[in-house]
Design a protein around this motif. Structure first.
Motif, PDB file in Angstrom:
ATOM      1  N   PRO A  39       0.825  -1.213   0.000  1.00 23.45           N
ATOM      2  CA  PRO A  39       0.000   0.000   0.000  1.00 23.45           C
ATOM      3  C   PRO A  39       0.864   1.270   0.000  1.00 23.45           C
ATOM      4  CG  PRO A  39      -0.687  -1.517   1.732  1.00 23.45           C
ATOM      5  CD  PRO A  39       0.597  -2.036   1.186  1.00 23.45           C
TER       6      PRO A  39
ATOM      7  N   SER B  83      -0.955   4.534  -0.513  1.00 25.08           N
ATOM      8  CA  SER B  83      -1.940   5.414   0.108  1.00 25.08           C
ATOM      9  C   SER B  83      -3.266   4.672   0.062  1.00 25.08           C
ATOM     10  CB  SER B  83      -2.005   6.760  -0.627  1.00 25.08           C
ATOM     11  OG  SER B  83      -2.463   6.578  -1.941  1.00 25.08           O
ATOM     12  N   PRO B  84      -4.320   5.176   0.716  1.00 22.75           N
ATOM     13  CA  PRO B  84      -5.589   4.445   0.708  1.00 22.75           C
ATOM     14  C   PRO B  84      -6.111   4.211  -0.717  1.00 22.75           C
ATOM     15  CG  PRO B  84      -5.632   6.147   2.379  1.00 22.75           C
ATOM     16  CD  PRO B  84      -4.375   6.344   1.585  1.00 22.75           C
TER      17      PRO B  84
END
Length: 74
Positions: free
Chosen positions: A37, A39-40
């Motif tokens: 990941p 960022s979201p």
């Protein structure tokens, strides 16, 4: 193992003691992959886990490719 190189030892061993991760396993279009990941909802492909053999030739699934994924894909 012997490694003959002109690169300094500090550069070769850089990051040896660092732990990779955290990684997330997601499935997109029937292809299960491990993603780091960023960022979201956005991540970088680390490796393909389960997929048809021709998926390895698809440039969109190359390790290092940044992809968008959602919570419903997990």
């Amino acid at each position: 193992m012997m490694l003959y190189t002109s690169v300094p030892l500090e550069v070769v061993l850089n990051g040896l003691n660092e732990q990779p991760g955290p990684f997330v396993d997601i499935a997109i279009g029937g292809i299960r992959m491990q993603v780091e990941p960023l960022s979201p909802g956005i991540g970088r492909i680390v490796r393909l886990l389960e997929c048809p053999l021709d998926a390895y030739l698809h440039p969109g699934y190359t390790p290092g490719t940044v992809i968008a994924y959602g919570a419903q894909d997990s």
